[in-house]
Design a protein around this motif. Structure first.
Motif, PDB file in Angstrom:
ATOM      1  N   LEU A  38     181.427 164.176  65.308  1.00 58.88           N
ATOM      2  CA  LEU A  38     181.528 165.023  66.497  1.00 58.88           C
ATOM      3  C   LEU A  38     180.918 166.389  66.195  1.00 58.88           C
ATOM      4  O   LEU A  38     181.337 167.062  65.248  1.00 58.88           O
ATOM      5  CB  LEU A  38     182.991 165.175  66.914  1.00 58.88           C
ATOM      6  N   ASP A  39     179.934 166.785  67.007  1.00 56.23           N
ATOM      7  CA  ASP A  39     179.216 168.023  66.681  1.00 56.23           C
ATOM      8  C   ASP A  39     178.929 168.919  67.878  1.00 56.23           C
ATOM      9  O   ASP A  39     178.150 169.866  67.768  1.00 56.23           O
ATOM     10  CB  ASP A  39     177.904 167.692  65.962  1.00 56.23           C
ATOM     11  N   SER A  40     179.573 168.652  69.028  1.00 55.49           N
ATOM     12  CA  SER A  40     179.383 169.546  70.169  1.00 55.49           C
ATOM     13  C   SER A  40     180.558 169.440  71.126  1.00 55.49           C
ATOM     14  O   SER A  40     181.167 168.369  71.260  1.00 55.49           O
ATOM     15  CB  SER A  40     178.078 169.231  70.915  1.00 55.49           C
ATOM     16  N   ILE A  41     180.875 170.544  71.775  1.00 56.09           N
ATOM     17  CA  ILE A  41     181.952 170.557  72.762  1.00 56.09           C
ATOM     18  C   ILE A  41     181.554 169.730  73.977  1.00 56.09           C
ATOM     19  O   ILE A  41     182.394 169.053  74.584  1.00 56.09           O
ATOM     20  CB  ILE A  41     182.291 172.004  73.164  1.00 56.09           C
ATOM     21  N   LYS A  42     180.286 169.736  74.310  1.00 56.22           N
ATOM     22  CA  LYS A  42     179.801 168.928  75.431  1.00 56.22           C
ATOM     23  C   LYS A  42     180.106 167.449  75.202  1.00 56.22           C
ATOM     24  O   LYS A  42     180.564 166.741  76.104  1.00 56.22           O
ATOM     25  CB  LYS A  42     178.295 169.137  75.616  1.00 56.22           C
ATOM     26  N   LEU A  43     179.858 166.986  73.996  1.00 54.25           N
ATOM     27  CA  LEU A  43     180.146 165.590  73.659  1.00 54.25           C
ATOM     28  C   LEU A  43     181.649 165.340  73.665  1.00 54.25           C
ATOM     29  O   LEU A  43     182.112 164.308  74.151  1.00 54.25           O
ATOM     30  CB  LEU A  43     179.550 165.248  72.292  1.00 54.25           C
TER      31      LEU A  43
ATOM     32  N   LYS B  15     186.851 162.660  78.653  1.00 59.76           N
ATOM     33  CA  LYS B  15     186.880 162.212  80.056  1.00 59.76           C
ATOM     34  C   LYS B  15     186.842 160.690  80.141  1.00 59.76           C
ATOM     35  O   LYS B  15     187.621 160.077  80.885  1.00 59.76           O
ATOM     36  CB  LYS B  15     185.695 162.819  80.807  1.00 59.76           C
ATOM     37  N   GLU B  16     185.937 160.082  79.380  1.00 58.40           N
ATOM     38  CA  GLU B  16     185.814 158.624  79.424  1.00 58.40           C
ATOM     39  C   GLU B  16     187.043 157.942  78.824  1.00 58.40           C
ATOM     40  O   GLU B  16     187.474 156.877  79.290  1.00 58.40           O
ATOM     41  CB  GLU B  16     184.545 158.177  78.686  1.00 58.40           C
ATOM     42  N   LEU B  17     187.619 158.527  77.796  1.00 56.72           N
ATOM     43  CA  LEU B  17     188.812 157.958  77.178  1.00 56.72           C
ATOM     44  C   LEU B  17     190.015 158.044  78.113  1.00 56.72           C
ATOM     45  O   LEU B  17     190.889 157.176  78.094  1.00 56.72           O
ATOM     46  CB  LEU B  17     189.115 158.676  75.857  1.00 56.72           C
ATOM     47  N   GLN B  18     190.057 159.082  78.929  1.00 50.70           N
ATOM     48  CA  GLN B  18     191.142 159.205  79.910  1.00 50.70           C
ATOM     49  C   GLN B  18     191.125 158.026  80.886  1.00 50.70           C
ATOM     50  O   GLN B  18     192.182 157.508  81.264  1.00 50.70           O
ATOM     51  CB  GLN B  18     191.014 160.521  80.676  1.00 50.70           C
ATOM     52  N   TYR B  19     189.927 157.613  81.261  1.00 52.43           N
ATOM     53  CA  TYR B  19     189.792 156.503  82.214  1.00 52.43           C
ATOM     54  C   TYR B  19     190.397 155.214  81.688  1.00 52.43           C
ATOM     55  O   TYR B  19     190.908 154.389  82.456  1.00 52.43           O
ATOM     56  CB  TYR B  19     188.318 156.274  82.565  1.00 52.43           C
TER      57      TYR B  19
ATOM     58  N   MET C  32     188.637 172.633  70.793  1.00 50.81           N
ATOM     59  CA  MET C  32     189.014 171.216  70.757  1.00 50.81           C
ATOM     60  C   MET C  32     190.451 170.969  71.211  1.00 50.81           C
ATOM     61  O   MET C  32     190.807 169.841  71.548  1.00 50.81           O
ATOM     62  CB  MET C  32     188.829 170.662  69.346  1.00 50.81           C
ATOM     63  N   GLN C  33     191.264 171.996  71.232  1.00 51.44           N
ATOM     64  CA  GLN C  33     192.680 171.817  71.587  1.00 51.44           C
ATOM     65  C   GLN C  33     192.876 171.362  73.029  1.00 51.44           C
ATOM     66  O   GLN C  33     193.953 170.878  73.388  1.00 51.44           O
ATOM     67  CB  GLN C  33     193.444 173.115  71.326  1.00 51.44           C
ATOM     68  N   GLN C  34     191.873 171.510  73.859  1.00 50.98           N
ATOM     69  CA  GLN C  34     191.996 171.124  75.265  1.00 50.98           C
ATOM     70  C   GLN C  34     191.805 169.619  75.489  1.00 50.98           C
ATOM     71  O   GLN C  34     192.064 169.129  76.593  1.00 50.98           O
ATOM     72  CB  GLN C  34     190.973 171.892  76.106  1.00 50.98           C
TER      73      GLN C  34
ATOM     74  N   ASP D 106     192.984 166.104  74.968  1.00 45.64           N
ATOM     75  CA  ASP D 106     194.169 165.358  74.557  1.00 45.64           C
ATOM     76  C   ASP D 106     193.867 163.970  74.010  1.00 45.64           C
ATOM     77  O   ASP D 106     194.689 163.389  73.296  1.00 45.64           O
ATOM     78  CB  ASP D 106     195.137 165.215  75.737  1.00 45.64           C
ATOM     79  N   GLN D 107     192.717 163.403  74.366  1.00 47.25           N
ATOM     80  CA  GLN D 107     192.406 162.035  73.926  1.00 47.25           C
ATOM     81  C   GLN D 107     191.732 162.004  72.551  1.00 47.25           C
ATOM     82  O   GLN D 107     191.511 160.935  71.997  1.00 47.25           O
ATOM     83  CB  GLN D 107     191.484 161.345  74.937  1.00 47.25           C
ATOM     84  N   LEU D 108     191.418 163.177  72.019  1.00 49.15           N
ATOM     85  CA  LEU D 108     190.723 163.258  70.736  1.00 49.15           C
ATOM     86  C   LEU D 108     191.644 163.872  69.686  1.00 49.15           C
ATOM     87  O   LEU D 108     192.038 165.030  69.789  1.00 49.15           O
ATOM     88  CB  LEU D 108     189.456 164.110  70.866  1.00 49.15           C
ATOM     89  N   ASN D 109     191.989 163.084  68.689  1.00 52.64           N
ATOM     90  CA  ASN D 109     192.821 163.578  67.592  1.00 52.64           C
ATOM     91  C   ASN D 109     191.912 164.054  66.460  1.00 52.64           C
ATOM     92  O   ASN D 109     191.290 163.231  65.775  1.00 52.64           O
ATOM     93  CB  ASN D 109     193.723 162.461  67.055  1.00 52.64           C
ATOM     94  N   VAL D 110     191.813 165.349  66.276  1.00 45.67           N
ATOM     95  CA  VAL D 110     190.986 165.873  65.190  1.00 45.67           C
ATOM     96  C   VAL D 110     191.758 165.720  63.883  1.00 45.67           C
ATOM     97  O   VAL D 110     192.773 166.375  63.663  1.00 45.67           O
ATOM     98  CB  VAL D 110     190.623 167.350  65.416  1.00 45.67           C
ATOM     99  N   VAL D 111     191.272 164.817  63.034  1.00 40.06           N
ATOM    100  CA  VAL D 111     191.991 164.513  61.797  1.00 40.06           C
ATOM    101  C   VAL D 111     191.301 165.040  60.548  1.00 40.06           C
ATOM    102  O   VAL D 111     191.893 165.073  59.465  1.00 40.06           O
ATOM    103  CB  VAL D 111     192.218 162.995  61.648  1.00 40.06           C
ATOM    104  N   GLY D 112     190.016 165.439  60.688  1.00 35.25           N
ATOM    105  CA  GLY D 112     189.330 165.890  59.496  1.00 35.25           C
ATOM    106  C   GLY D 112     187.938 166.435  59.769  1.00 35.25           C
ATOM    107  O   GLY D 112     187.516 166.584  60.917  1.00 35.25           O
ATOM    108  N   LEU D 113     187.236 166.705  58.671  1.00 37.07           N
ATOM    109  CA  LEU D 113     185.874 167.213  58.709  1.00 37.07           C
ATOM    110  C   LEU D 113     184.955 166.233  57.992  1.00 37.07           C
ATOM    111  O   LEU D 113     185.376 165.507  57.090  1.00 37.07           O
ATOM    112  CB  LEU D 113     185.789 168.583  58.028  1.00 37.07           C
ATOM    113  N   MET D 114     183.690 166.223  58.390  1.00 38.93           N
ATOM    114  CA  MET D 114     182.716 165.308  57.790  1.00 38.93           C
ATOM    115  C   MET D 114     181.434 166.064  57.485  1.00 38.93           C
ATOM    116  O   MET D 114     181.093 167.028  58.181  1.00 38.93           O
ATOM    117  CB  MET D 114     182.417 164.165  58.767  1.00 38.93           C
ATOM    118  N   THR D 115     180.740 165.646  56.435  1.00 37.79           N
ATOM    119  CA  THR D 115     179.437 166.235  56.139  1.00 37.79           C
ATOM    120  C   THR D 115     178.544 165.246  55.408  1.00 37.79           C
ATOM    121  O   THR D 115     179.003 164.257  54.836  1.00 37.79           O
ATOM    122  CB  THR D 115     179.573 167.520  55.300  1.00 37.79           C
ATOM    123  N   LEU D 116     177.244 165.546  55.456  1.00 35.80           N
ATOM    124  CA  LEU D 116     176.225 164.871  54.655  1.00 35.80           C
ATOM    125  C   LEU D 116     175.705 165.910  53.666  1.00 35.80           C
ATOM    126  O   LEU D 116     175.253 166.977  54.078  1.00 35.80           O
ATOM    127  CB  LEU D 116     175.070 164.392  55.527  1.00 35.80           C
ATOM    128  N   ALA D 117     175.781 165.596  52.391  1.00 33.76           N
ATOM    129  CA  ALA D 117     175.313 166.549  51.389  1.00 33.76           C
ATOM    130  C   ALA D 117     173.786 166.615  51.379  1.00 33.76           C
ATOM    131  O   ALA D 117     173.100 165.749  51.926  1.00 33.76           O
ATOM    132  CB  ALA D 117     175.820 166.156  50.009  1.00 33.76           C
TER     133      ALA D 117
END
Length: 244
Positions: free
Chosen positions: A102-107, A113-117, A151-153, A155-166
């Motif tokens: 996940l790399d954008s608020i737009k996404l 929205k789609e998960l709410q459906y 991201m706190q707004q 509700d369908q997305l549980n932020v559990v961690g961070l990811m990266t590519l070295a």
């Protein structure tokens, strides 16, 4: 590659994970291996399931959907680990349990929205560009605090961690710096968001360094399933190129 070869690779990989953990006083129980099956056949995935694999990672939306639909009766959890275009969010949500890029608020807004459906929640990892490469996806490190606030707004997305590519280099110190930065960002984030506890970092070529620097989730494909024909760049495209 046959089932016996995959089994042997998994055993060797487990030993490498255990040895990396020992070097930094960790236990292998703290590490979740995500087998990455990009370009690998459904038949090969079935062999992995028979060997006890319960979840796999895929980079490309269409490949994940195709394989999931060919394995409808298997109790397999699908994890999208590659870049996701906003217009493909609706297609993928019914198949995945987690999303690691996940790399954008737009996404995030579109996914939520789609998960709410369909009344579903998924775990997500925020992708951070720790190598400071313009070609790579991911938010900049200095943007993370504000990003997590926004991201706190959702509700369908549980932020559990961070990811990266070295950084893709043979210089271990530069690879290590990428992982160290993500660990530092996680520690800072947990002051305000204690539920964020996971670090998705490390692939076949650098997972041992990642474990030494605190990885909890490693994304390994070639060390399990053998070399791929196409280069990694095809699956980790530059900004602006499609990854669907």
């Amino acid at each position: 590659m046959n089932k016996q070869e995959i089994s042997g690779n998994l055993q060797q990989l487990q030993k490498r994970i255990e040895n990396a953990c020992l070097r930094v006083n960790r236990t292998s129980k703290q590490i979740r291996l995500i087998p990455v099956t990009k370009t690998k056949s459904v038949g090969m995935i079935k062999m992995a399931i028979e060997l006890g694999i319960t979840h796999v990672g895929e980079n490309k939306v269409q490949e994940l959907i195709s394989k999931a639909e060919q394995l409808p009766h298997e109790k397999l959890e699908w994890i999208l680990i590659g870049h996701l275009q906003t217009n493909k969010a609706k297609k993928i949500i019914q198949y995945i349990k987690e999303f690691h890029a996940l790399d954008s608020i737009k996404l995030a807004e579109k996914l939520n929205k789609e998960l709410q459906y369909i009344d579903k929640k998924i775990d997500v990892f925020i992708q951070v560009n720790t190598s400071n490469e313009a070609s790579k996806y991911g938010i900049q490190p200095e943007q993370l605090a504000d990003f997590l606030n926004e991201m706190q707004q959702f509700d369908q997305l549980n932020v559990v961690g961070l990811m990266t590519l070295a950084l893709h280099t043979k210089q271990e110190s530069q690879i290590r710096q990428c992982f160290q930065l993500l660990r530092k960002l996680l520690d800072e984030s947990r002051i305000y968001y204690p539920d964020i506890s996971r670090l998705s970092m490390g692939m076949s070529g650098d997972f041992e360094i990642a474990i030494e620097e605190g990885a909890t989730d490693i994304r390994v494909g070639q060390a399990i399933f053998g070399q791929r024909v196409l280069p990694d760049e095809y699956y980790w495209p530059k900004q602006g190129k499609s990854n669907g």
